[in-house]
Design a protein around this motif. Structure first.
Motif, short mmCIF file in Angstrom:
data_model
loop_
_atom_site.label_atom_id
_atom_site.label_comp_id
_atom_site.label_asym_id
_atom_site.label_seq_id
_atom_site.Cartn_x
_atom_site.Cartn_y
_atom_site.Cartn_z
N GLU A 98 36.72 36.33 54.40
CA GLU A 98 38.10 35.86 54.61
C GLU A 98 38.50 34.68 53.72
O GLU A 98 39.51 34.04 53.96
N VAL A 99 37.72 34.40 52.69
CA VAL A 99 38.05 33.36 51.72
C VAL A 99 38.44 34.05 50.41
O VAL A 99 37.68 34.88 49.89
N VAL A 100 39.60 33.70 49.88
CA VAL A 100 40.04 34.30 48.62
C VAL A 100 39.19 33.73 47.49
O VAL A 100 39.12 32.52 47.30
N VAL A 101 38.54 34.64 46.74
CA VAL A 101 37.67 34.21 45.65
C VAL A 101 38.25 34.55 44.28
O VAL A 101 37.85 33.97 43.27
N ALA A 102 39.19 35.49 44.23
CA ALA A 102 39.83 35.84 42.96
C ALA A 102 41.16 36.54 43.23
O ALA A 102 41.34 37.17 44.27
N LYS A 103 42.06 36.39 42.27
CA LYS A 103 43.33 37.10 42.28
C LYS A 103 43.50 37.73 40.91
O LYS A 103 43.16 37.10 39.90
N ALA A 104 44.02 38.94 40.88
CA ALA A 104 44.17 39.64 39.60
C ALA A 104 45.49 40.40 39.57
O ALA A 104 46.09 40.67 40.60
N ILE A 105 45.89 40.72 38.36
CA ILE A 105 47.09 41.53 38.12
C ILE A 105 46.77 42.52 37.01
O ILE A 105 46.14 42.16 36.01
N THR A 106 47.21 43.76 37.20
CA THR A 106 47.21 44.73 36.10
C THR A 106 48.61 45.31 36.00
O THR A 106 49.24 45.59 37.01
N ARG A 107 49.09 45.45 34.78
CA ARG A 107 50.41 46.05 34.54
C ARG A 107 50.19 47.35 33.77
O ARG A 107 49.47 47.37 32.78
#
Length: 148
Positions: A98-107
């Motif tokens: 429940e701890v955010v370790v990464a955020k990503a985006i792909t287009r």
């Protein structure tokens, strides 16, 4: 709710420092993307080998908030969003306990595979985008009510 995918970090995912190698996070996110397509009854073999249409990634980014180690149980949440008649973006949130370790985006951009020119998204992808976006918005509304 947003589509979620569970994955355990494997030794092969890590680098010499013992943490997930940065490029592998995008690979893990792509696994979640593929699972979400399959969960929406999109045939992956047809999707990735269709000779008439392709969906190349034209932009990708990752923010690393905490390290991920071998054995960590990842929960990848993804929310796809249509951002034009021929393109969509997927946001990913990777959590451990429940701890955010990464955020990503792909287009992604939809193209005609022969001419390599942009074309409108096919109906099955528009439906996948709308379904997942609607589910994510509903989950967000439920969460905001729980906080109150």
């Amino acid at each position: 709710m947003s589509f979620t995918y569970n994955r355990t970090v494997r030794f092969q995912d890590t680098d010499a420092a013992g943490v997930v190698y940065f490029a592998n996070v995008l690979g893990i996110c792509h696994e979640a993307y593929e699972e979400s397509l399959e969960a929406s009854s999109i045939n992956l073999k047809d999707f990735f080998t269709n000779p008439s249409v392709a969906f190349p990634i034209v932009h990708a980014s990752v923010d690393f908030l905490r390290p991920m180690f071998v054995g960590d149980k990842l929960l990848i949440s993804l929310i796809p969003q249509k951002i034009g008649v021929e393109k969509f973006e997927i946001t990913y949130e990777v959590t451990v306990a429940e701890v955010v370790v990464a955020k990503a985006i792909t287009r992604h951009v939809c193209i005609d595979a022969s001419s390599r020119s942009k074309q409108e998204l096919p109906d099955e992808i528009v439906q996948w985008l709308e379904t997942n976006r609607r589910d994510a918005e509903g989950a967000e509304r439920r969460r905001s009510r729980e906080i109150m």
